[in-house]
Scaffold this motif. Structure first.
Motif, PDB file in Angstrom:
ATOM      1  N   GLU A   7     -32.331 -14.539 -34.297  1.00 26.77           N
ATOM      2  CA  GLU A   7     -31.024 -15.182 -34.107  1.00 26.77           C
ATOM      3  C   GLU A   7     -30.344 -15.593 -35.409  1.00 26.77           C
ATOM      4  O   GLU A   7     -29.133 -15.433 -35.575  1.00 26.77           O
TER       5      GLU A   7
ATOM      6  N   CYS B 251     -37.262 -14.901 -29.071  1.00 23.14           N
ATOM      7  CA  CYS B 251     -36.073 -15.416 -29.748  1.00 23.14           C
ATOM      8  C   CYS B 251     -34.829 -15.019 -28.945  1.00 23.14           C
ATOM      9  O   CYS B 251     -34.746 -13.909 -28.406  1.00 23.14           O
ATOM     10  N   ASP B 252     -33.904 -15.947 -28.925  1.00 21.93           N
ATOM     11  CA  ASP B 252     -32.724 -15.948 -28.041  1.00 21.93           C
ATOM     12  C   ASP B 252     -32.368 -14.677 -27.261  1.00 21.93           C
ATOM     13  O   ASP B 252     -32.442 -14.656 -26.048  1.00 21.93           O
TER      14      ASP B 252
ATOM     15  N   CYS C  59     -37.095 -21.901 -30.742  1.00 16.45           N
ATOM     16  CA  CYS C  59     -36.535 -23.256 -30.781  1.00 16.45           C
ATOM     17  C   CYS C  59     -37.113 -24.078 -29.627  1.00 16.45           C
ATOM     18  O   CYS C  59     -37.157 -23.622 -28.482  1.00 16.45           O
TER      19      CYS C  59
ATOM     20  N   ALA D  13     -33.479 -19.797 -25.847  1.00 12.78           N
ATOM     21  CA  ALA D  13     -34.803 -19.172 -25.758  1.00 12.78           C
ATOM     22  C   ALA D  13     -35.657 -19.861 -24.697  1.00 12.78           C
ATOM     23  O   ALA D  13     -36.273 -19.197 -23.853  1.00 12.78           O
TER      24      ALA D  13
END
Ligand code: FES
Length: 564
Positions: free
Chosen positions: A88, A124-125, A197, A203
């Protein structure tokens, strides 16, 4: 594809001689050490999205090894292969621009290579949404797993983590309350371990929703990246992939309308990321499930906030995990869920929940429907003259005093133009409405620029929030009264493109409206003068700009949806 072929005999390379193709394939696999016995096993593709450009996936090689062990223990043959990985923070202009590219590449590699089932490792996102879009599109049984979240850090005795605290401290730095040395100290503490995160950002939200949809094993969303629990989940996922290969159950059997309805209720209980709206719409579009913005609004109204995680609450993913994670949340929601849905483990949700035993102190992070943490409608869908096809606002992370607001517009044409916000000549007051346009899917892939910064001079006066409106997105870790995903976007001639400085804009969250208070005749005059941006000449940006749909359709490529 020969539908009866299995293992390495699936998807033969076409030399117009199937026997030769099988013979040649075995010759080359022998060079990699595979013997005849190996090649009798079900082949399980394992998608590894490790990348030095994706720090959130730093420990993925270890997780891949655990998946491989599970596959081998269950009698399968793991075949690891890479795909694009989207980190990201290290992608420009935004990872979202490449979500559909990753989805397409992942789909094609699953379909083109021989495998009886596939394990998709993301986190990740945008990686997990892209992978879910891919698995919803293929005929190969699929099971997902995520890298897991980071553990929290500590700065001067305060617990903190990425990235709600990143934004809070940066805002304090901009307001002059945190000096250079302090902000560097914060920076060194925000991301203390590998993993994604650790707040309920995109995420974490998407991991919880993938589990709620039934595409991950129960309990797979929340263990932190660095824990043995994460690795044990890898082994269990590998074993289950072999079972799926034998059963032949695909994502299409799991991703039903009922599964999405359950996921929408979980999203409301989490007060999850607004990005989940575009991702779920895109995944549903791939799975052939009818889902609209109105569904998000309707289900958000039914379910209150239950989970105490930032940015809507105070906790982090490790607290959610200690409280039992998604299985305990589903147990708390049991009365409003469809219990007949079946996930990757082959059990109905009702069967699953019979075995869930919440830990003693689970209600510190997960509340009950009778005693929720916050009201329903943590996410609202807005319509009106400024967003005829819809927009979203995360009510739970916004300021109640701005929910009914009328103010003059200050218009910024794209994220680069936002640097002007600090110019005192603009004379922006807290009553102004900051409009960030040309940040939609066609313009530039929907960067998380919608929650643009407040003018420095207002921040220094203690102003914490203002109404902001954008055709872009905002990070799931962000907060503020920000109207996002305005559709149609400015770059395709949406009304947003017609707004001028000083125009009055009215936001009424309770009424679900966002309106531009300008006469129709004046808008028609402006429309006649409107010049739209030109698409890039070549490459992915060109294809994306020509074929991407608006946010209310999940910003997927039109020809990739189930209905084409
Ligand atoms: Fe990777 Fe937040 S930057 S999950």
């Amino acid at each position: 594809m020969n539908e009866t072929a299995r293992g390495v005999d699936r998807n033969l390379t076409n030399y117009a001689d199937a026997g030769f193709s099988r013979y040649l394939r075995r010759a080359f696999l022998a060079s990699a050490g595979y013997d005849g016995g190996d090649l009798e096993r079900p082949v399980i593709g394992v998608i590894d999205t490790s990348s030095d450009y994706n720090t959130c996936h730093r420990d993925m090689p270890q997780l891949v090894e655990s998946v491989k062990r599970g596959v081998l223990e269950a009698g399968g043959l793991p075949m690891v292969f890479p795909t694009i990985s989207l980190g990201e923070i290290l992608l420009s202009p935004t990872a979202m621009l490449y979500r559909n590219l990753m989805a397409m590449e992942t789909e094609e590699m699953i379909r083109a290579q021989p495998m009886d089932a596939v394990v998709l490792l993301g986190g990740c996102d945008k990686t997990l949404p892209a992978q879910l879009m891919a698995s919803a599109s293929v005929e190969v049984p699929a099971i997902h797993l995520v890298a897991g979240s980071m553990l929290t850090g500590d700065w001067r005795g305060e617990r903190l983590g990425a990235c709600t605290d990143c934004r809070r401290y940066w805002a304090q730095h901009r307001a002059g309350d945190l000096d250079e040395q302090a902000i560097v100290g914060v920076r060194q503490s925000l991301c203390p371990t590998s993993g994604t995160c650790m707040v309920m950002g995109t995420a974490s939200t998407m991991a919880c929703l993938a589990e709620a949809l039934g595409m991950m094993l129960p309990g797979a969303a929340s263990p932190a990246a660095v824990t043995g629990a994460r690795l044990r989940m890898g082994v269990a996922t590998g074993r289950q992939a072999v079972a799926l290969a034998v059963e032949g159950r695909t994502a299409r059997d799991i991703l039903t309308r009922a599964a999405f309805e359950n996921a929408l209720k979980v999203l409301a209980a989490l007060s999850g990321s607004t990005n989940a709206v575009v991702h779920l719409l895109a995944i549903a579009g791939r799975a052939g499930v009818e889902l609209s913005l109105d569904d998000f609004d309707a289900f958000a109204k039914q379910v209150p906030l239950l989970v105490d995680c930032k940015p809507a609450g105070v906790g982090y993913m490790e607290d959610f995990d200690k409280a039992g994670g998604v299985p305990v949340l589903l147990k708390a929601l049991e009365g409003v869920l469809d219990l007949d849905v079946v996930g990757v483990d082959g059990k109905t949700l009702g069967q699953q929940l019979q075995t869930v035993e919440p830990p003693a102190d689970w209600q510190t992070t997960i509340r009950t429907l009778d005693a929720p943490l916050g009201p329903a409608s943590s996410l609202v869908v807005l319509k009106g003259s400024l967003a005829p096809d819809g927009a979203v606002l995360k009510k739970a992370s916004s300021s109640p005093h701005l929910h009914k607001h009328r103010g003059p517009a200050v218009v910024f044409d794209g994220p680069d133009d936002a640097a002007r916000v600090d110019d005192p000549a603009l004379a922006i007051t807290p009553e102004h409405v900051l409009v960030m346009r040309y940040a939609g899917p066609v313009a530039m892939g929907m960067p998380e620029a919608g929650s643009m910064p407040l003018p420095k001079y207002l921040a220094e006066q203690g102003v914490k929030d203002m109404v902001r409106i954008s055709d872009g997105r905002m990070s799931g870790t962000a907060y503020g009264t920000v109207v996002l995903h305005v559709a149609p976007e400015a770059a395709v001639g949406g009304v947003l493109a017609l707004v001028r400085d000083g125009d009055m804009i009215e936001l009424d969250v309770e009424a679900g409206r966002v309106d531009l208070l300008v006469e129709e005749e004046e808008l028609a005059r402006r429309r006649a003068e409107l010049v739209l941006p030109v698409l890039p000449k070549r490459g992915w940006r060109r294809l994306y700009g020509e074929r991407v749909m608006q946010a209310n359709y999940g910003a997927d490529l039109d020809f990739m949806r189930d209905d084409g």
